[in-house]
Design an enzyme around this catalytic site. Sequence first.
Site, PDB file in Angstrom:
ATOM      1  CD  GLU A   1      33.714  37.457  36.584  1.00  0.00           C
ATOM      2  OE1 GLU A   1      33.090  37.025  37.580  1.00  0.00           O
ATOM      3  OE2 GLU A   1      34.640  38.273  36.684  1.00  0.00           O
TER       4      GLU A   1
ATOM      5  CG  HIS B   1      36.488  34.663  35.997  1.00  0.00           C
ATOM      6  ND1 HIS B   1      35.688  34.086  36.960  1.00  0.00           N
ATOM      7  CD2 HIS B   1      36.900  35.840  36.522  1.00  0.00           C
ATOM      8  CE1 HIS B   1      35.627  34.882  38.013  1.00  0.00           C
ATOM      9  NE2 HIS B   1      36.344  35.960  37.773  1.00  0.00           N
TER      10      HIS B   1
ATOM     11  CG  HIS C   1      30.224  36.984  48.148  1.00  0.00           C
ATOM     12  ND1 HIS C   1      30.281  38.058  47.295  1.00  0.00           N
ATOM     13  CD2 HIS C   1      31.021  36.033  47.590  1.00  0.00           C
ATOM     14  CE1 HIS C   1      31.064  37.762  46.269  1.00  0.00           C
ATOM     15  NE2 HIS C   1      31.516  36.546  46.418  1.00  0.00           N
TER      16      HIS C   1
ATOM     17  CG  ASP D   1      38.475  39.162  37.745  1.00  0.00           C
ATOM     18  OD1 ASP D   1      37.903  39.379  36.680  1.00  0.00           O
ATOM     19  OD2 ASP D   1      37.923  38.672  38.749  1.00  0.00           O
TER      20      ASP D   1
END
Lengths: 438, 438, 438, 438
Positions: free
Chosen positions: A270, A273, A103, A309
């Site tokens: 993912e 998820h 990020h 998660d």
Amino acid sequence: TETDFFPGIPKITYAPDAGAGDVLYFRHYNAEEVLLGKKMKDWLRFSVCYWHSFCGTGADPFGLQTLHRTWNEGNNLMECAKKRLHAAFEFFNKLGVDYYTFHDRDLSPEGSTLEETNRNLDEMTDLALQLQNNTGVKVLWVTCNLFSHSRYMNGAATNPDSHVLAYAGAQVKKGLDVAKKLGAENFVFWGGREGFNSIHNTDVGAELKHMAEFFRMAINYKEKIGLKCQFLIEPKPKEPCKHQYDYDAMSVIGFLKHFGLDGHFKLNIEPNHTTLAGHSYEHDIVMASVFGMLGSVDSNTGSPDLGWDTDQFPMDIRNTTMVMKTVIEQGGLQPGGLNFDAKVRRESTDLEDLFIAHIGAMDAFARGLRNAVRIREEGVITSMVKKRYMSFSHGIGQRVEDGSASLEELEDFVKKNGEPNVTSGKQEKYETVFNHYL
Amino acid sequence: TETDFFPGIPKITYAPDAGAGDVLYFRHYNAEEVLLGKKMKDWLRFSVCYWHSFCGTGADPFGLQTLHRTWNEGNNLMECAKKRLHAAFEFFNKLGVDYYTFHDRDLSPEGSTLEETNRNLDEMTDLALQLQNNTGVKVLWVTCNLFSHSRYMNGAATNPDSHVLAYAGAQVKKGLDVAKKLGAENFVFWGGREGFNSIHNTDVGAELKHMAEFFRMAINYKEKIGLKCQFLIEPKPKEPCKHQYDYDAMSVIGFLKHFGLDGHFKLNIEPNHTTLAGHSYEHDIVMASVFGMLGSVDSNTGSPDLGWDTDQFPMDIRNTTMVMKTVIEQGGLQPGGLNFDAKVRRESTDLEDLFIAHIGAMDAFARGLRNAVRIREEGVITSMVKKRYMSFSHGIGQRVEDGSASLEELEDFVKKNGEPNVTSGKQEKYETVFNHYL
Amino acid sequence: TETDFFPGIPKITYAPDAGAGDVLYFRHYNAEEVLLGKKMKDWLRFSVCYWHSFCGTGADPFGLQTLHRTWNEGNNLMECAKKRLHAAFEFFNKLGVDYYTFHDRDLSPEGSTLEETNRNLDEMTDLALQLQNNTGVKVLWVTCNLFSHSRYMNGAATNPDSHVLAYAGAQVKKGLDVAKKLGAENFVFWGGREGFNSIHNTDVGAELKHMAEFFRMAINYKEKIGLKCQFLIEPKPKEPCKHQYDYDAMSVIGFLKHFGLDGHFKLNIEPNHTTLAGHSYEHDIVMASVFGMLGSVDSNTGSPDLGWDTDQFPMDIRNTTMVMKTVIEQGGLQPGGLNFDAKVRRESTDLEDLFIAHIGAMDAFARGLRNAVRIREEGVITSMVKKRYMSFSHGIGQRVEDGSASLEELEDFVKKNGEPNVTSGKQEKYETVFNHYL
Amino acid sequence: TETDFFPGIPKITYAPDAGAGDVLYFRHYNAEEVLLGKKMKDWLRFSVCYWHSFCGTGADPFGLQTLHRTWNEGNNLMECAKKRLHAAFEFFNKLGVDYYTFHDRDLSPEGSTLEETNRNLDEMTDLALQLQNNTGVKVLWVTCNLFSHSRYMNGAATNPDSHVLAYAGAQVKKGLDVAKKLGAENFVFWGGREGFNSIHNTDVGAELKHMAEFFRMAINYKEKIGLKCQFLIEPKPKEPCKHQYDYDAMSVIGFLKHFGLDGHFKLNIEPNHTTLAGHSYEHDIVMASVFGMLGSVDSNTGSPDLGWDTDQFPMDIRNTTMVMKTVIEQGGLQPGGLNFDAKVRRESTDLEDLFIAHIGAMDAFARGLRNAVRIREEGVITSMVKKRYMSFSHGIGQRVEDGSASLEELEDFVKKNGEPNVTSGKQEKYETVFNHYL
């Protein structure tokens, strides 16, 4: 030197006969070995994530920092940021991984204004570019953090305040510039705050419209600057929001098609998820692939008895086999890859744990690949499936397949041919054959 | 007489002051009362389902029949089928409900050939038409049972054997004829076996293609015979299949748009299916409505601690208020309605329980409607929400809204205007205000 | 002055006719009003928790601080701690709540040694005692934070290292001293890290034994210092651990009885934990009560579609009615109470939101109490239930009840009396009657 | 002959080199092979269940019969029952399994009175005894079906009507007689209807008391007739009830200890029930074992994304390894075993599927056993765990262990020794080492 953050840990090598306790060797991953015409490293395209592995502190909602890394100690944020980047590249090299992901805010600290923030980012990406050139390590994907800062607490592209949406847009503009500068092969959008915590205060229709417009602006700017990378959306059903609009693969596909954006995106799936959305581990991988939308994979796992998660390193061979079987069937993931969006447990405080975790997961995927290759090469399952659908290759089945049949014709067929046979689905046989390859 | 299946139970009337134990009166539902310009019965459009309420036996996977109904006792299947239909119309009348719904195989028994089955159905729909004309009760929707017979165990439209798909097509053709004959206002597709139990033996891409072709044939035949009703798809995530393709509202929307079918369908949302998909009770109602796809509602409930479809009568006033708020916002459900796809518990063996359950649920929805009307009329929540999104009605927000903004423009805005304010989402205030209306 | 942390917010008063938007009034909670012979405040025994409401910052696993409180701004930790305590007492007074709860580390910062930490705590509890005396506010319960510090990452009483267990013991010793000093009516043990993240590295039998020994030492010390408060264990199934030994009410009861500790403890039930364990909201309240073990309630809620502990303010009237019905049936919760272990959402950034949230939740419980009182007073449900079990008050049923029957006798009874009648459970009738009171 | 229900299927043999598609051989299970001093068949003690494998029809809540077995075709119920028993023994022999399990009502049909029912059972158990003697196949356990008949819809031992409880008692009396006659090694209680569907109509305290009294009568009768087998309770959290009192291992342990019954029972753990209770697959196996209560295992599996009991054949090698690791640690399961409470999918309509499913599952457990043996023999994991808890073998740790420490002593220890070290939990290393053995 700046490259001694992992003292005592050598370059990790392939040692197929290593014993149970020799956890600093690959026992299955042999990067240059060729399977089905491609090197293992090109099937797997492993990537290390920057946030968990280099920025993570071990804090959780009930506990403080447990992970103390030398690269996070320094006199100021930029100095730490640089040490961190050096540490990361040392890690990539010792581990033997060619890609990383980050990020914008992982790489470089936020300043007091957007301008200062962007200057920080320029300085850090200069260094990143230099380290990339020195080592050959590349960026699998870049993404913008549009969820941590308090300004985004009510959403970024879906914020009820257009000023916040504007801020997010400015940030993505810079993120796309960074992607171009560093040669990122993909750019990911994860909408952690794009959703709602309370349906009562939310205008869902307006928010979806704004999100679509936001994507449209990103597409326009990408084209304007000639950025060639693949855009990816990463679905997640919930957390941090109570509900996220990008709930799962099909939700995103529905959204993209509704707003005419589907030609510009693929999905970054993912599995942690996916399981939070109530699906099986491989579900969204398969669905995205079937719809031609599987772009990349955040290879991690959760635990089916936990409802949040956990971003654990994937260690289940059945799961990695299923993923690699689908990847092989679609001819690979490029320009996507297998990004370890996974963190060592906060109790795994030894520096070597960071290596052990990645090695264990890379080996789990290497075993998955080897299993999937054997499944493919022996063809037992494939031919069972092919035979199962055989009736669609001729007669009435073929007419359905090519879109020329009608209900009247189907009725005529039944009137002539009567009741169909009942044919065993043979699930246990398939499971037994599959187990043979694990 | 043939209309005395519920001896001792009178026509149910509105008695707002009834006591706690007076459960054979409506305390909230007053059919002819006008709210927001429409009669309660026209907002609510209640419908009784045939399968649970007239065919159900109380058997469950661990237990045998508990419900013994006089209308199921007779010398042969057709005789029972007719008694059952008479009983149902007596029930509709005493309860004061204008609509019913059924599967083809609820109404009439399957014969040994398709031809015999269709003749049975002709005979039963003749009687149904006569009873409809006598009473004014109408068909909210018809659907075909493409999941109970063993031929459909591996799917109907998605069966690996095209012969089975053909059988399903023949059945749907007749179902559409029946819909026309009885003036059904909608026609529902629920794909109970359209999915998979094992990913290993399944070609997902092929099955989705076949399902799309199947829908296309149904559309063509509908147009050919001039059937005017609304086509509806009912999402469900799982059960009986491990995974159903029509997982939830967004999955169906994605599928329909992918195959260019979205103009021909709306959704029939069942909240017990929504919660099984991991969403909140109202989620798919809201999402379908936002995407312009909310056609009808199977008004039932499950229990959030149970992982299967319990099809209970809806009794939670918060939930019914949320549903009716959305229904009011989109101007009503017509030609859809609120169909009680709900069954009395297998332990609720008294005949009166069938009335009590429907009355309790109708009152729960009537309270929901009254609450939603007050929320609408007082406007407190609406104006809070409107103010929250105000920034999109002018300036940079408006440019986003109308699609004319760019990332560069957003960046300029931030450079001029700096950091946005942090604005409270005020969730607890919204919840408190909402509670005021319950 | 030090008592102006909530400028503009008056003492909250009872205004039953307040409008929908008048959220700074109680519409249902009237502290001194007497119901079933007890004041509302004595039935409800509301308590404010210190950690969420005064220490919380709004940070979550994906986001930074959003809540900026003046009482957290200061030159050093002890100064802030004191301001925070003054703010809290101002809040208690304005809200009109008589109890508060805290962890040792909420009240006072950890020092560099245990001795320094304890000195900080002494200083802070001196101030607390003074404020308690000034205001009449009391401590519902104290607890020790044995989960946030990194030393506890692998457990406190169940840590594999006895040195850590020793540290936890020292901390609990001081916590018990504090409980005595401040006149706490209860003392809570919540085992956030007492469990495991990986079964592979865990000796479950050893850990349970150590936990039991730890409790035994606490009992001994409590008796030694003459501390009179009730010991409570708070079950939670998971989070932060993958699995916590105090999974739910029955797990704790089984553990306590196995180790002969059940006479010394009751349970503090938090419904958000109950629902995470897969039970319905009221389940553990009811089970604990039935086993004579319901000591206190952490009155909050989660959302059934979310798999983690959201600690939201309870707003569902059905749930609060169920809880208060059980509380009334067991004659009250004293010396326990209803502690708001709930936090404003991180997006609820206005100072007034802290009041609105508590007021909304107090009113939700006040409505629950009023409903439960009406249910009790009218007796419709109670008498339905009583009648249902009537057969156990005479004959063979009575002999079962008093333990004198045998299988042979039961067989004789059946041989004489044949098949029992099938009796409707009438669930929908109960639900309808219950709804009458909501 | 009566022993030709499975034509063309030979006695299943061990062929370790069989290919992927050779699913009618054992590739891992070698009954007489000795591991850790015991034959594989004695570690595994496989048992076939009668209900799913010989009585199952493939019906599910949404579908009719799919499985048509020749042994279910006949002129009357008793004739079918006998053919079924012959078929079962042919199956046991061909498969090479030494044990079977049944409910009373699986073996023999219910008559119109208890007396007739018992006469049927006598006749069938005569035949069973003869077949047992002929073949050497034994009964692992018997259980009574106290949930299928409508009389039990509101519970058996917990029914609000004591007449029903009496009926259940009479049935259990006969069941215990049958257990003695057939030499059953265990007797199971599964309380499918012992719980509630609605808390509103239920007196939980009374029902638990009745259940305890019921168990007490069974214990008394068992002792009276000199029945030596082990009593087992099988936990399940829900389904068919909304909530079952025997929720999970710890719930049952708590209940048994509360009523002083724990000396008379062990647990029969079914992992598909464990996962429905929100635990990981092996959780209840481990917990029951730690509490000395693991008696037997119903070896099946569900799917973590499904919320109901699918009773699938266990095929996951990780899971079977975890179970066998615990079984080895407690020295075996005898007199319990691994009972396949699993059914072929309703789509698995070929007769051979019944063999393939059992063989696949037996091989999955054989692999699990082999893995667990290697883990045990190499000792890598064991010694890592032992080292982790080492501090409890001396000094302050030992004093905690033997119950002689006090909080004061712990505090003194900390004052002398200060802050404990932070020690990595090394979860990823454990996972990697564990994977080495799979």
